[in-house]
Write an enzyme that holds these catalytic residues in place. Structure first.
Site, PDB file in Angstrom:
ATOM      1  N   ASP A  81       0.822  -1.006   0.268  1.00 61.69           N
ATOM      2  CA  ASP A  81       0.258  -0.107  -0.024  1.00 61.69           C
ATOM      3  C   ASP A  81       0.741   1.273   0.250  1.00 61.69           C
ATOM      4  O   ASP A  81       0.378   2.474  -0.540  1.00 61.69           O
ATOM      5  CB  ASP A  81      -1.033   0.138   1.268  1.00 61.69           C
ATOM      6  CG  ASP A  81      -2.240  -0.896   0.906  1.00 61.69           C
ATOM      7  OD1 ASP A  81      -2.161  -1.818   0.151  1.00 61.69           O
ATOM      8  OD2 ASP A  81      -3.095  -0.764   1.689  1.00 61.69           O
ATOM      9  N   CYS A 122       1.109  -8.442   4.764  1.00 62.15           N
ATOM     10  CA  CYS A 122       0.637  -6.786   4.539  1.00 62.15           C
ATOM     11  C   CYS A 122      -0.895  -6.834   4.292  1.00 62.15           C
ATOM     12  O   CYS A 122      -1.607  -7.966   4.183  1.00 62.15           O
ATOM     13  CB  CYS A 122       1.394  -6.191   3.866  1.00 62.15           C
ATOM     14  SG  CYS A 122       3.175  -5.901   4.305  1.00 62.15           S
ATOM     15  N   GLU A 444      -6.935   4.258  -0.169  1.00 59.01           N
ATOM     16  CA  GLU A 444      -6.304   4.836   1.201  1.00 59.01           C
ATOM     17  C   GLU A 444      -5.881   6.236   0.764  1.00 59.01           C
ATOM     18  O   GLU A 444      -5.287   6.765   0.074  1.00 59.01           O
ATOM     19  CB  GLU A 444      -5.228   4.037   1.668  1.00 59.01           C
ATOM     20  CG  GLU A 444      -5.795   2.927   2.343  1.00 59.01           C
ATOM     21  CD  GLU A 444      -4.492   2.086   3.135  1.00 59.01           C
ATOM     22  OE1 GLU A 444      -4.862   0.994   3.669  1.00 59.01           O
ATOM     23  OE2 GLU A 444      -3.316   2.479   2.882  1.00 59.01           O
ATOM     24  N   SER A 470      -5.088   4.869   5.351  1.00 56.05           N
ATOM     25  CA  SER A 470      -3.920   4.003   6.180  1.00 56.05           C
ATOM     26  C   SER A 470      -3.959   3.806   7.317  1.00 56.05           C
ATOM     27  O   SER A 470      -4.468   4.526   8.242  1.00 56.05           O
ATOM     28  CB  SER A 470      -2.577   4.543   5.742  1.00 56.05           C
ATOM     29  OG  SER A 470      -1.473   3.721   6.511  1.00 56.05           O
TER      30      SER A 470
END
Length: 556
Positions: A81, A122, A444, A470
């Site tokens: 991300d 993740c 995000e 996030s």
């Protein structure tokens, strides 16, 4: 164990072709009767949290064979991300969760695997794997690869990814730090393999996986570079064979009690707001009813016990040294419900085994960081179906705020305004058409939220969006607004300069515009053209549901 799923490809003369192909991979006759264990590995050179997995794969494989099974690796993709942040790539992050679940289901069913070890780390990879485990309901165990160590500087300073890259970028833009210091941040922010050091989404999900009972004790916090993580990987390989032999499957573990415990641990630690999306989606696959309102009910009665980076001072390495997940369960022991785990002992038995807790890191219920949990669910005429805020990262000054709407129909436009100095005290930034459908993919918003904090606006400007944040986001940032703008939700009707009230203690998010005006605006609103019209994301946008239901895909 009288029969196995893999018997469908190994037993009888009718399976001569399948056995021939298995022998073609190197499987000897002596191993055909052993449980066939798939190791779904998300190793990739692209993600720091996953680059160390080759080492863990070896130990899982050793464990499977020591336990009496035969292992097969197969690959699962991952998206970082942080690397995908702030450009077209972030559209793909959340949708990969669905792809990961579908891929694991496909391989496990097509090859009739008896059990799975799910090697992950993740953000969307862990929930995608848990969704697959719940959906398949065959013996599974999760190994999360672990957090990276904090960066080290002079005079005891510790560096972390979000604070020392995204927020440092904004401080550099504002002239607070120079280029030399910015480069030090860049060099020190990610010193080892592993997931980012604070309580961001990856580490929150690892902790919740252990709390749910789907990974071994200490797996959620043991560092990626530690020998403990290797031993956990080996033990997980051994354990999956036993789970197959005993017929223990995820739905026996993923009960309503397990989800309630996971939510409480999340709230006590002040974890990522993304866990709301992910726990809802996993519960759906497990057949467990978990309404959004439960997060808020539990938040009001579960105190925040830890001050974790990015909003606080402690890193994952501190939480692990303090006793990890068992320490948090111990401090919450009067509120935790007993439940079985894949590890053998029940949750209450794990709590009973705790000998010591570092109460500077995980405080007792009688002396919390805050009286309420880290996440709050807001409602109001701007979010009829709910919105999510990580209140553990909001200053007391901004818990109640009324601001002037500054409206942007994409993250990029909002970011340009922030970095161009066009957002001032008293503004309330509205970023819309970034929801599951409108984004598509519910991007995000770490870049604008980090800029907000880095520019020193965290105590004078709020931000709301139908997108998400996030796990590294802190500050007065409200996401997951439902219904989203692309569905004609009220956030689509906000006009420049409208007053918006944010009242976190009373769980309200109100657009201070009369209903007649809103009705007139609603009559003029037109559904926008899709931002992406081809490829996988166009199909995703057509099938994805609202954030308040987990942003899952429609099943029919």
């Amino acid at each position: 164990m009288t029969s196995k799923r893999s018997d469908a490809i190994t037993k009888g003369f009718e399976r001569t072709p399948q056995r021939a192909l298995l022998k073609g991979t190197g499987v000897p006759d002596s191993q055909m009767d052993r449980p066939f264990i798939g190791i779904a590995t998300s190793f990739t050179d692209l993600i720091p949290g996953h680059t160390g997995m080759r080492d863990l794969e070896r130990f899982i494989e050793k464990g499977v064979h020591s336990g009496g099974g035969y292992s097969f690796f197969f690959g699962i993709p991952g998206v970082c991300d942080g690397i995908a942040m702030g450009h077209r790539g972030m559209h793909y992050s959340l949708p990969t969760r669905e792809l990961i679940a579908d891929m694991i289901e496909s391989v496990a069913e097509a090859h009739r695997l008896d059990g799975l070890v799910l090697l992950t780390n993740c953000d969307k990879i862990t929930p995608g794997m848990l969704m697959a485990a719940a959906r398949l309901d065959i013996p599974c165990i999760v190994v999360t690869a672990g957090p990276m160590m904090a960066g080290r500087g002079t005079e005891g300073r510790r560096f972390s990814f979000v604070t020392d890259t995204f927020e440092a970028m904004a401080r550099y833009k504002a002239g607070v730090i120079d280029e030399k210091e910015l480069m030090v941040c860049e060099d020190q922010a990610c010193p080892t393999a592993g997931s980012c050091q604070g309580l961001f989404t990856a580490n929150t999900m690892a902790i919740l996986t252990e709390t749910l009972g789907m990974s071994l004790v200490r797996c959620g916090t043991a560092l990626a570079v530690s020998s403990l993580k290797r031993r956990i990987a080996f033990a997980s390989g051994e354990r999956i064979v036993k789970l197959v032999q005993d017929g223990i499957t995820p739905r026996q573990i993923l009960t309503r009690q397990a989800f309630e415990n996971a939510i409480r641990v999340d709230l006590a630690l002040g974890g990522s707001s993304n866990t709301v999306l992910h726990l809802l989606s996993i519960a759906r696959e497990a057949g467990v009813e978990l309404p959004l309102k439960e997060f808020d009910r539990l938040s009001r009665e579960t105190p925040q016990l830890a001050s974790m980076n990015p909003g606080g001072k402690h890193f994952m390495e501190d939480l692990d040294a303090a006793g990890g997940v068992p320490a948090v369960l111990y401090q919450l022991r009067e509120k935790i419900l007993d439940n079985p785990t894949l590890t053998g002992p029940t949750i209450k038995e794990i709590i009973a085994s705790v000998a010591k807790v570092d109460e500077e890191v995980v405080r007792p219920v009688s002396d919390p960081v805050r009286a309420e949990g880290g996440i709050a669910i807001l409602h109001g005429n701007l979010a009829p179906d709910g919105a999510v805020v990580k209140q553990s990262g909001v200053s007391e000054k901004m818990m109640v705020f009324e601001g002037r709407a500054r409206c942007f129909d994409s993250e990029e436009l909002a970011m340009a305004a922030l970095m161009g100095g066009n957002i001032v005290a008293g503004d309330l930034v509205v970023i819309r058409y970034e929801g599951p459908k409108g984004g598509p993919g519910m991007r995000e918003m770490l870049a604008p939220t980090a800029a907000l904090m880095g520019l020193g606006l965290g105590d004078s400007v709020a931000l709301i969006t139908d997108g998400r944040f996030s796990g590294g986001t802190r500050g007065p940032c409200i996401g997951h607004i439902s219904p989203e703008a692309a569905e004609g939700g009220p956030i689509a009707l906000v006009a420049e300069g409208d007053l918006i009230l944010l009242d976190i203690p009373n769980r309200r998010l109100e657009l201070k515009v009369d209903e007649a005006t809103l009705s007139a605006r609603r009559s003029l609103w037109k559904k926008p053209e899709p931002k992406i019209k081809g490829g996988w994301l166009s199909r995703y946008a057509a099938m994805v549901t609202s954030a308040n239901t987990g942003a899952v895909l429609k099943s029919e």
